[in-house]
Design a protein around this motif. Structure first.
Motif, PDB file in Angstrom:
ATOM      1  N   THR A   1       0.173  10.254  -1.774  1.00  0.00           N
ATOM      2  CA  THR A   1      -0.873  10.594  -2.755  1.00  0.00           C
ATOM      3  C   THR A   1      -0.314  10.277  -4.130  1.00  0.00           C
ATOM      4  O   THR A   1       0.767  10.765  -4.487  1.00  0.00           O
ATOM      5  CB  THR A   1      -1.243  12.091  -2.690  1.00  0.00           C
ATOM      6  N   THR A   2      -1.031   9.474  -4.893  1.00  0.00           N
ATOM      7  CA  THR A   2      -0.592   9.135  -6.248  1.00  0.00           C
ATOM      8  C   THR A   2      -1.191  10.137  -7.222  1.00  0.00           C
ATOM      9  O   THR A   2      -2.422  10.246  -7.320  1.00  0.00           O
ATOM     10  CB  THR A   2      -1.021   7.707  -6.623  1.00  0.00           C
TER      11      THR A   2
ATOM     12  N   SER B   1       4.120   9.448  -6.948  1.00  0.00           N
ATOM     13  CA  SER B   1       3.501   9.460  -5.624  1.00  0.00           C
ATOM     14  C   SER B   1       4.223  10.484  -4.768  1.00  0.00           C
ATOM     15  O   SER B   1       5.453  10.615  -4.854  1.00  0.00           O
ATOM     16  CB  SER B   1       3.589   8.080  -4.974  1.00  0.00           C
TER      17      SER B   1
ATOM     18  N   LYS C   1       0.827  -1.218   0.000  1.00  0.00           N
ATOM     19  CA  LYS C   1       0.000   0.000   0.000  1.00  0.00           C
ATOM     20  C   LYS C   1       0.855   1.260   0.000  1.00  0.00           C
ATOM     21  O   LYS C   1       0.350   2.362   0.210  1.00  0.00           O
ATOM     22  CB  LYS C   1      -0.934   0.005   1.211  1.00  0.00           C
ATOM     23  N   LYS C   2       2.137   1.088  -0.212  1.00  0.00           N
ATOM     24  CA  LYS C   2       3.119   2.175  -0.308  1.00  0.00           C
ATOM     25  C   LYS C   2       3.442   2.819   1.032  1.00  0.00           C
ATOM     26  O   LYS C   2       4.141   3.829   1.069  1.00  0.00           O
ATOM     27  CB  LYS C   2       2.679   3.258  -1.306  1.00  0.00           C
TER      28      LYS C   2
ATOM     29  N   ALA D   1       1.302   7.165   3.588  1.00  0.00           N
ATOM     30  CA  ALA D   1       1.212   6.219   2.478  1.00  0.00           C
ATOM     31  C   ALA D   1       1.158   6.921   1.124  1.00  0.00           C
ATOM     32  O   ALA D   1       1.093   6.271   0.090  1.00  0.00           O
ATOM     33  CB  ALA D   1       0.001   5.317   2.640  1.00  0.00           C
TER      34      ALA D   1
ATOM     35  N   GLN E   1      -5.937   9.960  -1.654  1.00  0.00           N
ATOM     36  CA  GLN E   1      -5.032   8.839  -1.931  1.00  0.00           C
ATOM     37  C   GLN E   1      -4.557   8.897  -3.375  1.00  0.00           C
ATOM     38  O   GLN E   1      -3.433   8.495  -3.676  1.00  0.00           O
ATOM     39  CB  GLN E   1      -5.742   7.512  -1.684  1.00  0.00           C
ATOM     40  N   ALA E   2      -5.451   9.369  -4.268  1.00  0.00           N
ATOM     41  CA  ALA E   2      -5.100   9.436  -5.688  1.00  0.00           C
ATOM     42  C   ALA E   2      -5.727  10.671  -6.305  1.00  0.00           C
ATOM     43  O   ALA E   2      -6.800  11.122  -5.875  1.00  0.00           O
ATOM     44  CB  ALA E   2      -5.553   8.179  -6.415  1.00  0.00           C
TER      45      ALA E   2
ATOM     46  N   CYS F   1      -1.676  16.782   3.951  1.00  0.00           N
ATOM     47  CA  CYS F   1      -1.079  15.839   4.897  1.00  0.00           C
ATOM     48  C   CYS F   1      -1.548  16.219   6.282  1.00  0.00           C
ATOM     49  O   CYS F   1      -1.427  17.389   6.676  1.00  0.00           O
ATOM     50  CB  CYS F   1       0.444  15.918   4.789  1.00  0.00           C
TER      51      CYS F   1
ATOM     52  N   GLU G   1      -0.736  11.356   7.252  1.00  0.00           N
ATOM     53  CA  GLU G   1      -1.696  10.729   6.351  1.00  0.00           C
ATOM     54  C   GLU G   1      -2.019  11.700   5.238  1.00  0.00           C
ATOM     55  O   GLU G   1      -2.438  12.831   5.493  1.00  0.00           O
ATOM     56  CB  GLU G   1      -2.980  10.354   7.093  1.00  0.00           C
ATOM     57  N   GLU G   2      -1.814  11.264   4.000  1.00  0.00           N
ATOM     58  CA  GLU G   2      -2.041  12.127   2.856  1.00  0.00           C
ATOM     59  C   GLU G   2      -3.477  11.971   2.345  1.00  0.00           C
ATOM     60  O   GLU G   2      -4.079  10.902   2.422  1.00  0.00           O
ATOM     61  CB  GLU G   2      -1.053  11.801   1.720  1.00  0.00           C
ATOM     62  N   ASP G   3      -3.963  13.052   1.779  1.00  0.00           N
ATOM     63  CA  ASP G   3      -5.313  13.092   1.222  1.00  0.00           C
ATOM     64  C   ASP G   3      -5.293  14.000  -0.004  1.00  0.00           C
ATOM     65  O   ASP G   3      -4.733  15.091   0.065  1.00  0.00           O
ATOM     66  CB  ASP G   3      -6.266  13.633   2.292  1.00  0.00           C
TER      67      ASP G   3
END
Lengths: 114, 112
Positions: B106-107, B86, A40-41, B104, B9-10, B23, B5-7
């Protein structure tokens, strides 16, 4: 002229085997790190050495043992590999300790356990 | 445990548009860094912002930090296909200045 280099790039092996990953940096940095990136990176710190001295030792199974023969090298040995060890392992270095130091990463070792 | 936590995710945007990602973190920090990771490669350091700073710029990157909300944002202006990657925030907690805690990511996909 690669700054942080890891070998091997890919590692496919059977459960129960023992394997090593090597890392070398030519930046003259004092501090080196091992990270594990899951599917999940999510990137998690495992170990850090400063001038060959262990300064970060996160909660990882004792099957994982880092070794720093000199400040330019940090190797990772893994005993009795398990399916859950499948991940990408990154080596990184920074000029010194301190979370403000920018870290320089290698391109990772992709470990797959069969 | 995970700190940043990033927002979202994509994120998928058209070339030339701006990309914004956020973040959030849980504990007090000394600094926050942003990194980029291209597919199959290691992370590359983009920018550092210290806890006493509110905004920093580097080329097409703009980072803000709001310590009262425990959040940071990364803005990439005039995006290019090469920005497809990412993006991770990493916090340096006040309680342990030796290590960074990563989220984790952000893509970001930039469509031509």
């Amino acid at each position: 002229d690669t700054a942080v280099s890891q070998t091997p790039k890919y590692l496919v092996t059977q459960m129960g085997n023992d394997k090593s990953i090597k890392c070398e940096q030519n930046l003259g940095h004092d501090t080196m790190y091992w990270y594990k990136q899951d599917s999940k990176k999510f990137l998690k710190i495992m170990f850090s050495y400063n001038n060959k001295e262990l300064i970060i030792n996160e909660t990882v199974p004792n099957r994982f043992s880092p070794k720093s023969p000199d400040k330019a090298h940090l190797n990772l040995h893994i005993n009795s590999l398990e399916l859950g060890d499948s991940a990408v392992y990154f080596c990184a270095s920074s000029p010194g300790t301190g979370s403000h130091q920018p870290q320089h990463f290698g391109d990772g070792t992709r470990l797959s356990i069969l | 445990s995970q700190q940043g936590e990033e927002d979202p995710q994509a994120l998928s945007i058209q070339e030339g548009e701006n990309a914004t990602m956020n973040c959030s973190y849980k504990t007090s920090i000394n600094n926050l860094q942003w990194y980029r990771q291209n597919s199959g490669r290691g992370l590359v350091h983009l920018i550092l912002i210290r806890s006493n700073e509110r905004e920093k710029h580097s080329g097409r990157l703009r980072v803000t930090l709001d310590t009262s909300k425990k959040s940071s944002s990364l803005l990439i202006t005039a995006s290019r296909a090469a920005d497809t990657a990412s993006y991770f925030c990493a916090t340096g907690p006040s309680s342990n200045d030796y290590k960074l805690s990563f989220g984790a990511g952000t893509t970001v996909t930039v469509r031509a």
